[in-house]
Scaffold this motif. Structure first.
Motif, short mmCIF file in Angstrom:
data_model
loop_
_atom_site.label_atom_id
_atom_site.label_comp_id
_atom_site.label_asym_id
_atom_site.label_seq_id
_atom_site.Cartn_x
_atom_site.Cartn_y
_atom_site.Cartn_z
N VAL A 39 50.60 26.29 -28.25
CA VAL A 39 50.81 25.25 -27.23
C VAL A 39 51.44 25.93 -26.03
CG1 VAL A 39 51.94 23.09 -26.63
CG2 VAL A 39 51.16 23.47 -28.97
N VAL A 40 50.77 25.82 -24.87
CA VAL A 40 51.30 26.35 -23.62
C VAL A 40 51.38 25.19 -22.64
CG1 VAL A 40 50.94 27.97 -21.74
CG2 VAL A 40 50.26 28.60 -24.05
N GLU A 41 52.61 24.91 -22.18
CA GLU A 41 52.81 23.81 -21.25
C GLU A 41 53.30 24.35 -19.91
OE1 GLU A 41 54.96 20.40 -22.67
OE2 GLU A 41 54.40 20.86 -24.73
N LYS A 42 52.60 24.01 -18.85
CA LYS A 42 53.00 24.33 -17.48
C LYS A 42 53.25 23.02 -16.76
CE LYS A 42 52.30 28.80 -17.85
NZ LYS A 42 53.30 29.80 -17.65
N GLU A 43 53.43 23.06 -15.47
CA GLU A 43 53.73 21.84 -14.72
C GLU A 43 52.65 20.77 -14.85
OE1 GLU A 43 54.80 22.43 -10.67
OE2 GLU A 43 56.09 24.11 -11.17
N HIS A 44 51.41 21.12 -14.57
CA HIS A 44 50.32 20.15 -14.57
C HIS A 44 49.26 20.45 -15.62
CE1 HIS A 44 51.94 18.43 -10.95
NE2 HIS A 44 51.99 19.64 -10.41
N VAL A 45 49.52 21.43 -16.48
CA VAL A 45 48.51 21.85 -17.45
C VAL A 45 49.16 21.96 -18.84
CG1 VAL A 45 46.93 23.70 -18.09
CG2 VAL A 45 47.26 23.16 -15.69
N LYS A 46 48.44 21.48 -19.82
CA LYS A 46 48.87 21.67 -21.21
C LYS A 46 47.69 22.22 -21.98
CE LYS A 46 50.91 19.39 -25.17
NZ LYS A 46 51.44 18.13 -25.71
N PHE A 47 47.83 23.44 -22.51
CA PHE A 47 46.79 24.09 -23.29
C PHE A 47 47.22 24.06 -24.75
CE2 PHE A 47 45.16 27.89 -25.43
CZ PHE A 47 43.80 27.64 -25.31
N TYR A 48 46.33 23.61 -25.61
CA TYR A 48 46.64 23.47 -27.02
C TYR A 48 45.48 24.00 -27.84
CZ TYR A 48 47.60 21.23 -31.44
OH TYR A 48 47.82 21.00 -32.76
N PHE A 49 45.79 24.92 -28.76
CA PHE A 49 44.77 25.44 -29.67
C PHE A 49 45.36 25.52 -31.07
CE2 PHE A 49 42.27 28.80 -31.74
CZ PHE A 49 41.04 28.19 -31.66
#
Length: 73
Positions: A39-49
Motif C-alpha cells: 500500500v502506497v499512499e500519497k496526497e491524491h493517489v493510493k496504490f494498492y497491490f
C-alpha cells in the motif's frame, strides 16, 4: 451423469461454501489486508497491490482444483 454437469454442480457448491466462509470469516482472516500487501499512499493517489492475498487465494484455489480433479476420474 454427464461430467460437465458434475463439474458445474461441484463448482457451484464450492462457490456457495466459499461465499459463506468469506462472509462469516472476514473478521478472522482479513483478506486484502494481510502483512506483505503493498500500500502506497500519497496526497491524491493510493496504490494498492495485495501480493500476499493473491498468493493465499492461488494456493487455496489450486488445492480445490486438485480435489475436484481427484473426484472427476
Amino acid at each position: 451423469m454427464n461430467p460437465i454437469a458434475k463439474l458445474l454442480i461441484v463448482g457451484g457448491a464450492v462457490m456457495i461454501v466459499l461465499g459463506l466462509l468469506w462472509a462469516a470469516g472476514s473478521k478472522l482472516l482479513p483478506l486484502g489486508r494481510l502483512p506483505g500487501d503493498i500500500v502506497v499512499e500519497k496526497e491524491h493517489v493510493k496504490f494498492y497491490f495485495p501480493v500476499v492475498t493473491c498468493i493465499v487465494v492461488s494456493i487455496v484455489l489450486s488445492g480445490i482444483m486438485y480435489v475436484i480433479r481427484l473426484f472427476m476420474k
